[in-house]
Write a protein that holds these residues in place. Structure first.
Motif, PDB file in Angstrom:
ATOM      1  N   ALA A  81       3.080  12.210   0.873  1.00 38.30           N
ATOM      2  CA  ALA A  81       2.338  13.033   1.836  1.00 38.30           C
ATOM      3  C   ALA A  81       1.411  12.171   2.688  1.00 38.30           C
ATOM      4  O   ALA A  81       1.281  12.380   3.903  1.00 38.30           O
ATOM      5  CB  ALA A  81       1.534  14.087   1.087  1.00 38.30           C
ATOM      6  N   ILE A  82       0.787  11.163   2.045  1.00 38.39           N
ATOM      7  CA  ILE A  82      -0.093  10.266   2.808  1.00 38.39           C
ATOM      8  C   ILE A  82       0.716   9.484   3.847  1.00 38.39           C
ATOM      9  O   ILE A  82       0.291   9.306   4.996  1.00 38.39           O
ATOM     10  CB  ILE A  82      -0.831   9.313   1.845  1.00 38.39           C
TER      11      ILE A  82
ATOM     12  N   ASN B 293       1.603  11.744   6.679  1.00 41.81           N
ATOM     13  CA  ASN B 293       0.416  11.986   7.499  1.00 41.81           C
ATOM     14  C   ASN B 293       0.151  10.817   8.441  1.00 41.81           C
ATOM     15  O   ASN B 293      -0.161  10.996   9.627  1.00 41.81           O
ATOM     16  CB  ASN B 293      -0.788  12.219   6.591  1.00 41.81           C
TER      17      ASN B 293
ATOM     18  N   LEU C 286       3.586  13.757  -9.477  1.00 38.03           N
ATOM     19  CA  LEU C 286       2.543  14.180  -8.547  1.00 38.03           C
ATOM     20  C   LEU C 286       1.991  13.000  -7.751  1.00 38.03           C
ATOM     21  O   LEU C 286       1.662  13.125  -6.562  1.00 38.03           O
ATOM     22  CB  LEU C 286       1.405  14.865  -9.318  1.00 38.03           C
ATOM     23  N   THR C 287       1.888  11.847  -8.430  1.00 36.95           N
ATOM     24  CA  THR C 287       1.405  10.654  -7.728  1.00 36.95           C
ATOM     25  C   THR C 287       2.353  10.248  -6.609  1.00 36.95           C
ATOM     26  O   THR C 287       1.937   9.889  -5.497  1.00 36.95           O
ATOM     27  CB  THR C 287       1.237   9.496  -8.721  1.00 36.95           C
TER      28      THR C 287
ATOM     29  N   GLU D  89       4.468  12.217  -5.011  1.00 43.66           N
ATOM     30  CA  GLU D  89       4.398  13.211  -3.936  1.00 43.66           C
ATOM     31  C   GLU D  89       3.152  13.006  -3.077  1.00 43.66           C
ATOM     32  O   GLU D  89       3.184  13.171  -1.861  1.00 43.66           O
ATOM     33  CB  GLU D  89       4.403  14.619  -4.537  1.00 43.66           C
ATOM     34  N   LYS D  90       2.037  12.651  -3.734  1.00 42.61           N
ATOM     35  CA  LYS D  90       0.816  12.400  -2.985  1.00 42.61           C
ATOM     36  C   LYS D  90       0.981  11.205  -2.055  1.00 42.61           C
ATOM     37  O   LYS D  90       0.575  11.235  -0.878  1.00 42.61           O
ATOM     38  CB  LYS D  90      -0.342  12.161  -3.957  1.00 42.61           C
ATOM     39  N   ALA D  91       1.605  10.124  -2.573  1.00 45.59           N
ATOM     40  CA  ALA D  91       1.832   8.938  -1.743  1.00 45.59           C
ATOM     41  C   ALA D  91       2.740   9.261  -0.560  1.00 45.59           C
ATOM     42  O   ALA D  91       2.525   8.796   0.561  1.00 45.59           O
ATOM     43  CB  ALA D  91       2.435   7.822  -2.599  1.00 45.59           C
TER      44      ALA D  91
END
Length: 240
Positions: A192-193, A196, A185-186, A188-190
């Motif tokens: 996505a950032i 963005n 999850l970490t 995937e979050k990175a």
């Protein structure tokens, strides 16, 4: 210690370790606290059940005599381990130099103002093998047995906790699986950032391009719209 007129007697209760079909014994200590010869006699309410050695004797001035009492093997335990048997120790002043062989039953008769000191002892049974207060482990593969208090609530919370832990679903993720999920999850979050940020940069670039095209009198927006319209028309022609 019990203090009589002639003898100090200890203990004041006869405590027998009780185990079915096994003999048990305890002892008494008689201390002569006078400067005279003291004759004693031991009686019991249940003579067939006990053996007393010696049951009569002489305690010289300032001396001590040990009396051993043996309880015969019992076939059954009394209700609630309560024993009603009693012992009586009689003691009188005897002539100087008297020996145990000189003792007669008449010496303990209460007559002609003779002082006969008497002391009663009760009998107490003690379990020979008391239950362990520590919980015992059961066979391999089964949960440990938990001993509860007499009222049934002594270890209720502990019992419930053990039961809940045993009934937890086996499909629950382990700690290793949990860490793997958190790591994924970490990442995937990175990602996505990062995406963005990349989109923000592209939008900023397009804004600058539009600003420049406006300055030159040509609108890029119309170019993009015409390009998309061309792609859509081409797609429709291909479908037909």
């Amino acid at each position: 210690m019990s203090t009589g007129d002639f003898l100090n007697i200890q203990p004041t209760e006869l405590k027998f370790p009780f185990e079915l079909r096994k003999q048990s014994s305890c002892s008494m200590q008689l201390d002569n606290k006078t400067d005279q010869y003291i004759a004693f006699k031991v009686k019991t309410t249940n003579p067939k059940k006990y053996s007393v050695r010696p049951n009569t004797g002489i305690v010289q001035p300032g001396s001590t005599c040990n009396v051993n009492v043996t309880m015969q093997a019992q076939k059954e335990a009394p209700p609630e381990m309560q024993c009603k048997d009693k012992f009586l120790i009689q003691s009188v002043i005897a002539p100087n130099g008297v020996t145990p062989k000189d003792i007669t039953p008449e010496m303990f008769n209460k007559e002609d103002g003779k002082v006969v000191d008497e002391f009663k002892l009760r009998v107490i049974y003690i379990p020979a093998n008391p239950p362990s207060p520590v919980p015992e482990g059961s066979e391999e593969g089964s949960p440990p047995r938990v001993f509860t208090a007499a009222d049934g609530n002594g270890n209720a919370s502990l019992h419930d906790a053990v039961k809940r832990s045993l009934e937890e679903p086996k499909g629950k993720p382990t700690s290793a699986e949990a860490w793997s999920m958190i790591s994924k999850l970490t990442e995937e979050k990175a990602s996505a950032i990062h995406q963005n940020q990349k989109l923000r940069q592209e939008l900023e670039l397009m804004r600058k391009e539009l600003s420049r095209s406006h300055a030159g009198g040509v609108s890029i927006l119309f170019v993009v719209l015409f390009g998309l319209l061309g792609i859509l028309v081409g797609y429709l022609i291909k479908k037909t």
